[in-house]
Structures are given as C-alpha cells and as structure tokens.
Design a protein around this motif. Structure first.
Motif, PDB file in Angstrom:
ATOM      1  N   VAL A 128     -11.450  -2.822   7.432  1.00 36.31           N
ATOM      2  CA  VAL A 128     -10.215  -2.858   7.048  1.00 36.31           C
ATOM      3  C   VAL A 128      -9.709  -1.274   6.739  1.00 36.31           C
ATOM      4  O   VAL A 128     -11.133  -0.403   6.821  1.00 36.31           O
ATOM      5  CB  VAL A 128     -10.063  -2.920   5.561  1.00 36.31           C
ATOM      6  CG1 VAL A 128      -8.871  -2.957   4.616  1.00 36.31           C
ATOM      7  CG2 VAL A 128     -10.372  -4.488   5.618  1.00 36.31           C
ATOM      8  N   VAL A 129      -8.859  -0.592   7.665  1.00 30.66           N
ATOM      9  CA  VAL A 129      -8.120   0.895   7.548  1.00 30.66           C
ATOM     10  C   VAL A 129      -7.494   1.153   6.430  1.00 30.66           C
ATOM     11  O   VAL A 129      -6.309   0.330   6.192  1.00 30.66           O
ATOM     12  CB  VAL A 129      -8.404   1.323   8.952  1.00 30.66           C
ATOM     13  CG1 VAL A 129      -7.492   3.044   8.708  1.00 30.66           C
ATOM     14  CG2 VAL A 129      -8.783   1.415   9.411  1.00 30.66           C
ATOM     15  N   LEU A 130      -7.723   1.828   5.531  1.00 32.70           N
ATOM     16  CA  LEU A 130      -6.531   2.225   4.212  1.00 32.70           C
ATOM     17  C   LEU A 130      -6.132   3.671   4.879  1.00 32.70           C
ATOM     18  O   LEU A 130      -7.081   4.934   5.290  1.00 32.70           O
ATOM     19  CB  LEU A 130      -7.617   2.031   2.971  1.00 32.70           C
ATOM     20  CG  LEU A 130      -8.287   1.282   2.748  1.00 32.70           C
ATOM     21  CD1 LEU A 130      -8.729   1.983   1.089  1.00 32.70           C
ATOM     22  CD2 LEU A 130      -7.397  -0.040   2.147  1.00 32.70           C
ATOM     23  N   ARG A 131      -5.041   4.213   4.876  1.00 29.93           N
ATOM     24  CA  ARG A 131      -4.081   5.369   5.504  1.00 29.93           C
ATOM     25  C   ARG A 131      -3.358   5.772   3.958  1.00 29.93           C
ATOM     26  O   ARG A 131      -2.481   5.633   4.109  1.00 29.93           O
ATOM     27  CB  ARG A 131      -3.536   5.064   6.210  1.00 29.93           C
ATOM     28  CG  ARG A 131      -4.516   4.556   8.062  1.00 29.93           C
ATOM     29  CD  ARG A 131      -3.343   4.590   8.627  1.00 29.93           C
ATOM     30  NE  ARG A 131      -4.496   4.249   9.886  1.00 29.93           N
ATOM     31  CZ  ARG A 131      -3.992   4.170  11.301  1.00 29.93           C
ATOM     32  NH1 ARG A 131      -2.276   3.981  11.080  1.00 29.93           N
ATOM     33  NH2 ARG A 131      -4.673   4.208  12.088  1.00 29.93           N
ATOM     34  N   PRO A 132      -4.223   6.281   2.990  1.00 28.84           N
ATOM     35  CA  PRO A 132      -3.302   6.705   2.256  1.00 28.84           C
ATOM     36  C   PRO A 132      -2.145   7.870   1.792  1.00 28.84           C
ATOM     37  O   PRO A 132      -3.219   8.526   3.430  1.00 28.84           O
ATOM     38  CB  PRO A 132      -4.079   6.842   1.038  1.00 28.84           C
ATOM     39  CG  PRO A 132      -5.086   7.120   1.532  1.00 28.84           C
ATOM     40  CD  PRO A 132      -5.248   6.204   2.794  1.00 28.84           C
ATOM     41  N   GLY A 133      -1.333   8.467   1.498  1.00 28.15           N
ATOM     42  CA  GLY A 133      -0.890   9.795   1.551  1.00 28.15           C
ATOM     43  C   GLY A 133      -1.287  10.574   0.610  1.00 28.15           C
ATOM     44  O   GLY A 133      -2.424  10.278   0.286  1.00 28.15           O
ATOM     45  N   THR A 167      -6.181   5.503  -8.880  1.00 25.85           N
ATOM     46  CA  THR A 167      -6.395   4.078  -9.515  1.00 25.85           C
ATOM     47  C   THR A 167      -5.960   2.620  -8.242  1.00 25.85           C
ATOM     48  O   THR A 167      -6.886   1.974  -7.900  1.00 25.85           O
ATOM     49  CB  THR A 167      -6.538   4.196 -10.620  1.00 25.85           C
ATOM     50  OG1 THR A 167      -6.657   5.202 -11.621  1.00 25.85           O
ATOM     51  CG2 THR A 167      -6.877   2.627 -11.048  1.00 25.85           C
ATOM     52  N   ASP A 168      -4.719   3.466  -7.646  1.00 22.71           N
ATOM     53  CA  ASP A 168      -4.466   2.113  -6.584  1.00 22.71           C
ATOM     54  C   ASP A 168      -4.888   2.074  -5.677  1.00 22.71           C
ATOM     55  O   ASP A 168      -5.453   0.772  -5.157  1.00 22.71           O
ATOM     56  CB  ASP A 168      -2.202   2.565  -6.885  1.00 22.71           C
ATOM     57  CG  ASP A 168      -1.844   2.429  -7.938  1.00 22.71           C
ATOM     58  OD1 ASP A 168      -2.242   1.379  -8.476  1.00 22.71           O
ATOM     59  OD2 ASP A 168      -0.802   2.688  -7.791  1.00 22.71           O
ATOM     60  N   ILE A 169      -5.563   3.065  -5.111  1.00 22.58           N
ATOM     61  CA  ILE A 169      -6.324   3.083  -4.186  1.00 22.58           C
ATOM     62  C   ILE A 169      -7.879   2.542  -4.395  1.00 22.58           C
ATOM     63  O   ILE A 169      -8.102   1.246  -3.345  1.00 22.58           O
ATOM     64  CB  ILE A 169      -6.449   4.738  -2.968  1.00 22.58           C
ATOM     65  CG1 ILE A 169      -5.302   5.503  -3.436  1.00 22.58           C
ATOM     66  CG2 ILE A 169      -7.420   4.488  -2.299  1.00 22.58           C
ATOM     67  CD1 ILE A 169      -5.389   6.298  -2.468  1.00 22.58           C
TER      68      ILE A 169
END
Length: 279
Positions: A128-133, A167-169
């Motif tokens: 899974v890849v997470l891409r936050p700003g 915390t959302d991440i």
C-alpha cells in the motif's frame, strides 16, 4: 508482528499506539533509544543500513516504512529495505511516500521516492502506498518564536494547501496494515480544507487564547531556515509547492474518508490538541 519504522515521530508514535491498542505485537524502530507504549518491543536501527533491520523483520507479517531523511543520506539504498523485508518473511509493506510523486514527479526527491515505490510494486509483496501532502505538525517550526515573541514567521502567507493531521495518516496506515482490502491501494492524504499560513496562525492564536502576529518571510529567508534541518533540494521542492501549488496540490482528497469512514481532522483540531508546544 508488525514493524513500525520512524516509530517515535509524529506519525510513527500514534501508529504504534493504535496497533498496540488493537492487540497487535509491535516492534518500534527508531534511530535513537526512546520510550514506547507498554508491551511494544523497541529496536534502535539506522535505516541507511538496511541489514540492521534484520532482527526486527524476522518473522514479521507487515512493515510500515517511513524513511524520512534516510532516503536522502549519502550512499543510502532504501530499496534494499524491501529486499530485507521479503527475506524476513514480511507479507505486506505500507510505504509512506509523498503527494509530490504524482503532482511534481521530476524533482530529485520525488524521483528517488518513485524509484522506491516501483521497487515495492515489483517485489512480489503485498503493498500500500500513502501519499500525504503537507503536515499540520510542520508548524512546530513556529513554536519557539510564538513562545518568545508571539510571532509566526513564514513565507507565502496568503497561499494555502490542504495540510493533513499526522494522526490521520497514522490511522490510515493502521487500517492499511490490518485490513486486506487495502492491498494494492495508493491513497492521497490531505486535510479537509485549504488553509493559508495566516489562517494557521489564527488557529494557533485561538487555541492559545492570545494574539499572535504573522510576519511574512521571503523565499530566500525561508530556504535558509529550512536548509538547517533538511537537504537544500528538499527545501526547494517544499517551497515550490507552498508558494505555487498546482491544481492537484489544491485538491481535497476523499481518501481519508474512504479508508476511515470519516472526514479528516481540520487544522484547528490539531492546534487545539498540540497547543502546549506553543505556550
């Protein structure tokens, strides 16, 4: 067992706590010794030397991979971590990447992260890849000047982006580590609204219950300050986004809602929970 790298940071700490509270066995990995939740195993390791992760990865079912500055260290080979994970029997890797991989794919740091994403996809592991700003917690850079002078000094005061609460991440990462439905997902993570540095300053002032003045820095002034704690090229990449976000970087993503079943937290919520840092 789940391995969390960067386990004592703004994402890793709440992620480790969430996994422990879910009843998972957790190994927390960080560069330096640190306190971890009760029942969590702790390992000191330098991610710039992937072989040092072997004691943590052996027998693990999943890995949360957060590289931070290790990705940019001289001689670092972060793709080797994927190989170590596979050799240790890890089944799933959740990678903390960056929104910029998609929105600004040709910056040096984005190219390096894209290479790591590609290596993970080709590894044969679940991924899974997470891409936050941008992170809400980046405003901790302002804490000293707020405490001492009730001033925020930042560039581009009236240019906003939808920054996200770490915390959302962490909560999205926990869901992706634990739920098979997210395997193969690429999630762009943003906050619920575009907010400017002036708006962030107002939110911090409201949390403190006192006035806080905003002082606008030039780009050069901001880069000089940022380059003391990050590579100059990363500072430039960050300032490019903050100063002139493109339409993709202004978009509020639905992915936090999609994964967690709720809207992302607004910046004012982060400021209220972290107000002690500014007192």
């Amino acid at each position: 067992m789940i391995v969390v790298t960067g386990a004592t940071g703004t994402i890793g700490r709440p992620l480790t706590q969430a996994l422990a509270e879910a009843g998972e066995q957790v190994t927390a990995v960080s560069r330096h010794a640190a306190a971890v939740p009760d029942g969590v195993r702790h390992l000191v390791a330098d991610l710039g030397r992937p072989a040092g992760l072997r004691p943590a990865l052996e027998g693990a079912k999943a890995l949360f991979l957060l590289l931070s500055g290790d990705l940019h260290a001289a001689g670092a080979s972060p793709t080797d971590i994927i190989g170590e994970a596979a050799a240790g029997g890890v089944r799933r890797v959740v990678l903390l990447s960056s929104q910029g991989v998609a929105t600004r794919p040709f910056g040096p740091t984005r190219i390096a992260m894209r290479t790591l994403e590609d290596a993970l996809r080709e590894s044969g592991l679940e991924w899974v890849v997470l891409r936050p700003g941008g992170f809400a917690s980046n405003v901790r850079w302002w804490a000293e000047s707020v405490r001492a002078h009730q001033v925020v000094a930042a560039p581009f005061g009236d240019v906003g982006v939808p920054i996200i609460d770490p915390t959302d991440i962490a909560e999205v990462a926990a869901a992706c580590l634990l739920d098979d439905r997210h395997a193969g997902g690429v999630y762009e993570l943003t906050g619920p609204e575009v907010i400017t540095p002036r708006g962030q300053t107002e939110a911090v002032a409201a949390a403190l219950g006192m006035p806080v003045r905003f002082h606008e820095l030039t780009r050069d002034e901001a880069k000089a300050a940022m380059a003391r704690s990050m590579p100059a090229e990363l500072a430039d990449d960050t300032l490019d986004i903050l100063g002139s976000p493109n339409p993709a970087e202004l978009r509020v993503s639905p992915d936090v809602q999609r994964v967690l079943g709720r809207a992302p937290r607004p910046f004012a919520d982060w400021a209220a929970r972290n107000v002690a840092a500014f007192r």
